[in-house]
Scaffold this motif. Structure first.
Motif, PDB file in Angstrom:
ATOM      1  N   LYS A 247      34.314  41.898  42.844  1.00 31.10           N
ATOM      2  CA  LYS A 247      35.444  41.092  42.377  1.00 31.10           C
ATOM      3  C   LYS A 247      36.077  40.373  43.571  1.00 31.10           C
ATOM      4  CE  LYS A 247      36.687  44.483  38.797  1.00 31.10           C
ATOM      5  NZ  LYS A 247      37.774  45.387  38.333  1.00 31.10           N
ATOM      6  N   ALA A 248      36.345  39.099  43.398  1.00 28.62           N
ATOM      7  CA  ALA A 248      37.020  38.296  44.424  1.00 28.62           C
ATOM      8  C   ALA A 248      38.311  37.748  43.842  1.00 28.62           C
ATOM      9  CB  ALA A 248      36.124  37.159  44.884  1.00 28.62           C
ATOM     10  N   THR A 249      39.382  37.823  44.613  1.00 29.63           N
ATOM     11  CA  THR A 249      40.662  37.261  44.197  1.00 29.63           C
ATOM     12  C   THR A 249      41.141  36.265  45.237  1.00 29.63           C
ATOM     13  OG1 THR A 249      41.304  39.269  43.000  1.00 29.63           O
ATOM     14  CG2 THR A 249      43.064  37.743  43.613  1.00 29.63           C
ATOM     15  N   ILE A 250      41.398  35.040  44.808  1.00 28.79           N
ATOM     16  CA  ILE A 250      41.986  34.028  45.682  1.00 28.79           C
ATOM     17  C   ILE A 250      43.473  33.956  45.366  1.00 28.79           C
ATOM     18  CG2 ILE A 250      42.024  31.592  46.329  1.00 28.79           C
ATOM     19  CD1 ILE A 250      39.463  33.085  47.160  1.00 28.79           C
ATOM     20  N   THR A 265      38.918  28.708  44.915  1.00 29.38           N
ATOM     21  CA  THR A 265      38.417  29.469  43.767  1.00 29.38           C
ATOM     22  C   THR A 265      37.031  28.991  43.352  1.00 29.38           C
ATOM     23  OG1 THR A 265      40.693  29.790  42.990  1.00 29.38           O
ATOM     24  CG2 THR A 265      38.923  30.166  41.397  1.00 29.38           C
ATOM     25  N   ARG A 266      36.857  27.667  43.313  1.00 29.35           N
ATOM     26  CA  ARG A 266      35.547  27.129  42.934  1.00 29.35           C
ATOM     27  C   ARG A 266      34.476  27.535  43.942  1.00 29.35           C
ATOM     28  NH1 ARG A 266      35.612  20.963  41.452  1.00 29.35           N
ATOM     29  NH2 ARG A 266      37.130  21.862  40.003  1.00 29.35           N
ATOM     30  N   ALA A 267      34.835  27.541  45.234  1.00 34.34           N
ATOM     31  CA  ALA A 267      33.879  27.956  46.263  1.00 34.34           C
ATOM     32  C   ALA A 267      33.491  29.422  46.087  1.00 34.34           C
ATOM     33  CB  ALA A 267      34.476  27.727  47.655  1.00 34.34           C
ATOM     34  N   ALA A 268      34.476  30.272  45.741  1.00 37.04           N
ATOM     35  CA  ALA A 268      34.175  31.688  45.507  1.00 37.04           C
ATOM     36  C   ALA A 268      33.241  31.852  44.311  1.00 37.04           C
ATOM     37  CB  ALA A 268      35.472  32.469  45.283  1.00 37.04           C
ATOM     38  N   LEU A 269      33.503  31.101  43.255  1.00 33.68           N
ATOM     39  CA  LEU A 269      32.643  31.158  42.068  1.00 33.68           C
ATOM     40  C   LEU A 269      31.221  30.717  42.398  1.00 33.68           C
ATOM     41  CD1 LEU A 269      35.130  29.553  39.516  1.00 33.68           C
ATOM     42  CD2 LEU A 269      34.138  31.837  39.269  1.00 33.68           C
ATOM     43  N   ARG A 270      31.113  29.624  43.119  1.00 34.27           N
ATOM     44  CA  ARG A 270      29.804  29.049  43.421  1.00 34.27           C
ATOM     45  C   ARG A 270      29.028  29.845  44.480  1.00 34.27           C
ATOM     46  NH1 ARG A 270      27.357  25.514  39.927  1.00 34.27           N
ATOM     47  NH2 ARG A 270      28.823  23.950  39.175  1.00 34.27           N
ATOM     48  N   THR A 271      29.719  30.762  45.153  1.00 24.66           N
ATOM     49  CA  THR A 271      29.036  31.567  46.173  1.00 24.66           C
ATOM     50  C   THR A 271      28.535  32.881  45.595  1.00 24.66           C
ATOM     51  OG1 THR A 271      30.638  30.604  47.718  1.00 24.66           O
ATOM     52  CG2 THR A 271      29.200  32.263  48.604  1.00 24.66           C
ATOM     53  N   GLY A 272      28.863  33.177  44.347  1.00 21.82           N
ATOM     54  CA  GLY A 272      28.175  34.270  43.680  1.00 21.82           C
ATOM     55  C   GLY A 272      28.938  35.538  43.403  1.00 21.82           C
ATOM     56  N   ALA A 273      30.260  35.560  43.566  1.00 17.46           N
ATOM     57  CA  ALA A 273      31.011  36.765  43.219  1.00 17.46           C
ATOM     58  C   ALA A 273      30.817  37.087  41.739  1.00 17.46           C
ATOM     59  CB  ALA A 273      32.497  36.579  43.513  1.00 17.46           C
ATOM     60  N   THR A 313      40.355  47.117  43.513  1.00 15.00           N
ATOM     61  CA  THR A 313      38.897  47.054  43.598  1.00 15.00           C
ATOM     62  C   THR A 313      38.402  45.645  43.918  1.00 15.00           C
ATOM     63  OG1 THR A 313      38.630  46.606  41.225  1.00 15.00           O
ATOM     64  CG2 THR A 313      38.709  48.927  41.923  1.00 15.00           C
ATOM     65  N   SER A 314      39.329  44.710  44.125  1.00 10.11           N
ATOM     66  CA  SER A 314      38.972  43.324  44.391  1.00 10.11           C
ATOM     67  C   SER A 314      39.139  43.008  45.876  1.00 10.11           C
ATOM     68  CB  SER A 314      39.857  42.385  43.562  1.00 10.11           C
ATOM     69  OG  SER A 314      39.531  41.037  43.778  1.00 10.11           O
ATOM     70  N   VAL A 315      38.307  42.109  46.379  1.00 12.59           N
ATOM     71  CA  VAL A 315      38.473  41.595  47.744  1.00 12.59           C
ATOM     72  C   VAL A 315      39.355  40.364  47.662  1.00 12.59           C
ATOM     73  CG1 VAL A 315      37.310  40.529  49.705  1.00 12.59           C
ATOM     74  CG2 VAL A 315      36.268  42.489  48.550  1.00 12.59           C
ATOM     75  N   CYS A 316      40.327  40.282  48.549  1.00 14.47           N
ATOM     76  CA  CYS A 316      41.363  39.257  48.437  1.00 14.47           C
ATOM     77  C   CYS A 316      41.309  38.256  49.586  1.00 14.47           C
ATOM     78  CB  CYS A 316      42.731  39.931  48.399  1.00 14.47           C
ATOM     79  SG  CYS A 316      44.068  38.791  48.022  1.00 14.47           S
ATOM     80  N   GLY A 317      41.364  36.969  49.241  1.00 12.65           N
ATOM     81  CA  GLY A 317      41.519  35.893  50.211  1.00 12.65           C
ATOM     82  C   GLY A 317      42.849  35.210  49.969  1.00 12.65           C
ATOM     83  N   ILE A 318      43.723  35.202  50.968  1.00 13.71           N
ATOM     84  CA  ILE A 318      45.099  34.724  50.786  1.00 13.71           C
ATOM     85  C   ILE A 318      45.359  33.525  51.691  1.00 13.71           C
ATOM     86  CG2 ILE A 318      47.547  35.338  50.888  1.00 13.71           C
ATOM     87  CD1 ILE A 318      46.779  38.248  50.610  1.00 13.71           C
ATOM     88  N   GLY A 319      45.969  32.473  51.129  1.00  8.96           N
ATOM     89  CA  GLY A 319      46.447  31.407  51.991  1.00  8.96           C
ATOM     90  C   GLY A 319      46.303  29.985  51.502  1.00  8.96           C
ATOM     91  N   THR A 440      37.400  29.769  53.016  1.00  6.26           N
ATOM     92  CA  THR A 440      38.065  31.004  52.587  1.00  6.26           C
ATOM     93  C   THR A 440      37.428  31.554  51.311  1.00  6.26           C
ATOM     94  OG1 THR A 440      40.165  30.345  53.583  1.00  6.26           O
ATOM     95  CG2 THR A 440      40.271  32.005  51.848  1.00  6.26           C
ATOM     96  N   GLY A 441      37.149  30.671  50.352  1.00  4.44           N
ATOM     97  CA  GLY A 441      36.513  31.115  49.112  1.00  4.44           C
ATOM     98  C   GLY A 441      35.119  31.679  49.345  1.00  4.44           C
ATOM     99  N   ILE A 442      34.358  31.040  50.215  1.00  3.85           N
ATOM    100  CA  ILE A 442      33.001  31.507  50.507  1.00  3.85           C
ATOM    101  C   ILE A 442      33.027  32.909  51.101  1.00  3.85           C
ATOM    102  CG2 ILE A 442      30.968  31.136  51.956  1.00  3.85           C
ATOM    103  CD1 ILE A 442      31.609  28.113  51.843  1.00  3.85           C
ATOM    104  N   ILE A 443      33.840  33.097  52.143  1.00  2.64           N
ATOM    105  CA  ILE A 443      33.863  34.391  52.835  1.00  2.64           C
ATOM    106  C   ILE A 443      34.394  35.485  51.919  1.00  2.64           C
ATOM    107  CG2 ILE A 443      34.828  35.665  54.796  1.00  2.64           C
ATOM    108  CD1 ILE A 443      34.830  33.049  56.369  1.00  2.64           C
ATOM    109  N   THR A 444      35.412  35.167  51.124  1.00  3.24           N
ATOM    110  CA  THR A 444      35.959  36.151  50.178  1.00  3.24           C
ATOM    111  C   THR A 444      34.877  36.596  49.194  1.00  3.24           C
ATOM    112  OG1 THR A 444      38.148  35.117  50.347  1.00  3.24           O
ATOM    113  CG2 THR A 444      37.770  36.579  48.482  1.00  3.24           C
ATOM    114  N   SER A 445      34.126  35.634  48.682  1.00  5.73           N
ATOM    115  CA  SER A 445      33.075  35.946  47.721  1.00  5.73           C
ATOM    116  C   SER A 445      31.977  36.804  48.355  1.00  5.73           C
ATOM    117  CB  SER A 445      32.474  34.643  47.178  1.00  5.73           C
ATOM    118  OG  SER A 445      31.478  34.898  46.225  1.00  5.73           O
ATOM    119  N   LEU A 446      31.564  36.468  49.561  1.00  2.00           N
ATOM    120  CA  LEU A 446      30.516  37.245  50.226  1.00  2.00           C
ATOM    121  C   LEU A 446      30.973  38.670  50.518  1.00  2.00           C
ATOM    122  CD1 LEU A 446      29.116  34.565  52.709  1.00  2.00           C
ATOM    123  CD2 LEU A 446      28.042  35.392  50.599  1.00  2.00           C
TER     124      LEU A 446
END
Length: 504
Positions: A247-250, A265-273, A313-319, A440-446
Motif C-alpha cells: 500500500k502506498a499513500t501520497i 499519485t499517478r506516478a505511484a499508481l503507474r509504478t506498480g503499488a 501498513t501503508s508506506v507514506c510519501g509526504i510533501g 516522490t510517487g515513484i519512490i513511495t510506490s517502490l
C-alpha cells in the motif's frame, strides 16, 4: 559501476600490466585503439584532426591515436612541445610519429596561426589524471585559445585542466570538450556541475582493465548503470495479487496545488503499488477522483491538510503541494513525533522541517528525503560547491540515519553508510515544476513493493530519468511535461523486463 580515484585508476593500470600480463605501451595502444574506433565511427564526416599532446602518458595516448587515425586515412596535425621530456611510453609513441612523413608535427605556438576549417576536429591529449595543479603559462593560453574555436572538441580520458577527484581553483582554466572519451571508469569530476560542464558527452570506453582489481577494490562512490539496475529490479510473479505489492499513500495537496498531488499519485499508481491512497484536503476531492480514479481518497482537511491519518501498513510519501500553513505544519510535526516507520519526505514537508533544526530529529530512521539544492540548503546549511554539499549530505545521512536523494543534473543517492550513487539518466526536460512530485510517487510506490530503502531510491531515480529520456525523444526537452514522463513508465518497465528475464 564503481567510481575510482585517480590513484586507484593508476593502481588498476599497474595491476593489469603485472597480472595480465601486458606491457604499459601495449595497454596504451589498447586505449588508443578504443578511442580511434569511437572517433572513426562518430567523426566520419571530418577529415582533419588537430591533436594536442602533452609530455606525459595522456600525450602518449594522443600520439598513438594520431598514428592510428592516419592509418585509417585521416589527415593529422600534431601540436606538442618537441623539446619536452616525455614519459617513456609517450617518447616511444612520439618516435613512431616522427617516422611517418604524412603527419605534420608542430609546436604549441604554431596553433595561433593554424587554419582550423569546419571539418577539423580538435583532440585534447595534454593532461590526464596525473594533473594536480592549475594550468599556467603557455598551456593555459593554448587552452583558452582552443576554447574559442567552434570546432568539435574531444578530450582523451579527462579534459585538460580538470582534476579527476575534485575541483580546481575557481579561476582555473580547463579545456571545454564536446566529448570526453574516458577509459573504463567515470571520474567524480564528470558528475558535479562545476566540473562536469567541461566534459560534454562522456563516453566510457572499455579497455579491459583487470576485473579482479575492480571487484576486489573498495569504493563508496558508484554510477548507477544497467548492472546495478538489473540487480535491483524484481520481475513480477505471475501468481501474485494486489496484496503482494503493498500500500502506498501520497499525502499532499492544498488549495491551488492539487496538481502536485495528482502527479505524485499517478506516478505511484503507474509504478506498480498494489493499493494507492491519496491523503488530501477536501478541495481536491473531485480533481483527484477524476484524474486518478484508481486511488482511494482520504480527506485530511478542507483547503489544506490539518490531520495526518495514515494506515500503519501503508508506506507514506509526504510533501507534494502540501503547503506550509500553520495548521499543516503543526499537524505534520505532531504526526512525525508519533511515527517511526521509514517514509518519503519532499517539497513542503522539507520546508516545514527546515523551520527549526530540531525538527530534523523527528525524521524516522531509514526515511528518504528528496531535496533539491535550495531545499537542502534550508535544511542543512550552505555549501561552497557541490563537492562540499555531497560531503555535508554524507555527514547528515549518517548522523540522522536517513537516505538523502540530492536532486541535481546527476542526482545523488546518499546512504547512512556513506555510499553515494550518481544517477546518469534524465535530461534538462525535467527542469519543470511537477518533476519532483513524480519522483516522490515513484519512490513511495517502490518502497511499498518491498524494495529496500536504498533500492527504492536508486531504482526510482534511475527510472524517473529513463522515462524522461523517452519523453524527450517524443516531445523534445523544451516541450515535454511531467505527465509525458509518466506516460513513458510502461515503456521503461518493458525495457527493464527485457533486461532481466530469460529469453529463448
Amino acid at each position: 559501476m564503481k567510481i575510482f580515484t585517480a590513484e586507484q585508476i593508476r593502481n588498476c593500470d599497474q595491476y593489469t600490466i603485472k597480472n595480465e600480463p601486458i606491457s604499459s605501451i601495449q595497454l596504451m595502444e589498447r586505449a588508443a585503439e578504443a578511442c580511434v574506433e569511437w572517433i572513426s565511427e562518430n567523426c566520419n564526416h571530418h577529415r582533419n584532426f588537430a591533436i594536442f599532446c602533452g609530455s606525459g602518458n595522456n600525450g602518449g595516448d594522443g600520439f598513438a591515436v594520431a598514428r592510428l587515425l592516419y592509418q585509417k586515412g585521416f589527415d593529422i596535425d600534431i601540436f606538442t612541445n618537441s623539446k619536452a621530456k616525455f614519459s617513456p611510453d609517450a617518447q616511444e609513441n612520439f618516435k613512431h610519429i616522427k617516422e611517418i612523413l604524412g603527419i605534420t608535427v608542430r609546436e604549441f605556438k604554431d596553433a595561433m596561426n593554424y587554419r582550423f576549417d569546419s571539418r577539423t576536429v580538435i583532440i585534447d591529449a595534454l593532461f590526464g589524471t596525473g594533473l594536480s595543479r592549475n594550468l599556467e603559462g603557455e598551456i593555459k593560453e593554448l587552452v583558452e585559445f582552443l576554447n574559442l574555436k567552434n570546432n568539435i572538441k574531444i578530450s582523451i580520458d579527462l579534459p585538460s585542466g580538470l582534476l579527476a577527484d575534485g575541483m580546481s581553483d575557481a579561476d582555473a582554466v580547463a579545456f571545454e570538450a564536446d566529448y570526453t572519451l574516458s577509459f573504463q571508469f567515470w571520474k567524480k569530476s564528470f558528475l558535479h556541475i562545476e566540473t562536469g560542464q567541461f566534459t560534454g558527452k562522456v563516453q566510457i570506453l572499455d579497455i579491459n582493465l583487470s576485473q579482479d582489481y575492480i571487484e576486489e577494490t573498495e569504493s563508496d562512490d558508484f554510477v548507477v548503470d544497467d548492472e546495478i539496475v538489473k540487480q535491483i529490479f524484481k520481475v513480477r510473479n505471475e501468481f501474485s495479487h494486489k496484496g503482494t505489492y503493498g500500500k502506498a499513500t501520497i499525502a499532499g495537496g492544498s488549495y491551488g496545488k492539487i496538481g502536485a498531488a495528482v502527479l505524485s499519485t499517478r506516478a505511484a499508481l503507474r509504478t506498480g503499488a498494489g493499493l494507492t491512497f491519496v491523503l488530501a484536503p477536501k478541495c481536491g476531492y473531485e480533481i483527484l477522483q477524476t484524474s486518478d480514479p484508481e486511488a482511494m481518497f482520504i480527506e485530511g482537511g478542507t483547503n489544506y491538510i490539518d490531520r495526518f491519518e495514515i494506515d500503519e501498513t501503508s508506506v507514506c510519501g509526504i510533501g507534494p503541494g502540501l503547503g506550509t500553513h500553520k495548521n499543516t505544519s503543526e499537524s505534520l510535526l505532531k504526526f512525525l513525533k508519533n511515527y517511526s516507520k521509514p517514509l518519503i519526505l519532499d517539497a513542503d514537508a522539507l520546508n516545514i522541517l527546515a523551520e527549526n533544526p530540531e525538527n530534523l530529529l523527528l525524521i524516522p530512521e531509514k526515511s528518504i528525503i528528496t531535496p533539491h539544492p535550495k531545499e537542502f540548503e534550508r535544511l542543512f546549511g550552505k555549501a561552497d560547491n557541490s563537492f562540499k554539499r555531497t560531503l555535508l549530505a554524507k555527514n547528515k545521512a549518517h548522523e540522522l540515519q536517513i537516505y538523502i536523494v540530492l536532486k541535481d543534473h546527476h542526482t545523488q543517492i546518499i546512504t547512512p553508510e556513506g555510499k553515494v550513487f550518481y544517477n546518469i539518466t534524465g535530461n534538462s526536460g525535467l527542469a519543470k515544476g511537477g518533476s519532483g512530485d513524480i519522483l516522490t510517487g515513484i519512490i513511495t510506490s517502490l518502497l511499498a513493493q518491498h524494495y529496500s530503502e536504498e533500492q527504492a531510491a536508486v531504482l526510482g531515480v534511475w527510472f524517473h530519468g529513463k522515462a524522461a529520456e523517452l519523453a524527450s525523444e517524443r516531445h523534445s526537452k523544451e516541450s515535454m511535461l511531467p505527465t509525458d514522463v509518466i506516460a513513458e513508465f510502461g515503456n521503461v518497465f518493458s525495457e527493464l523486463n527485457a533486461k532481466v528475464q530469460k529469453v529463448l
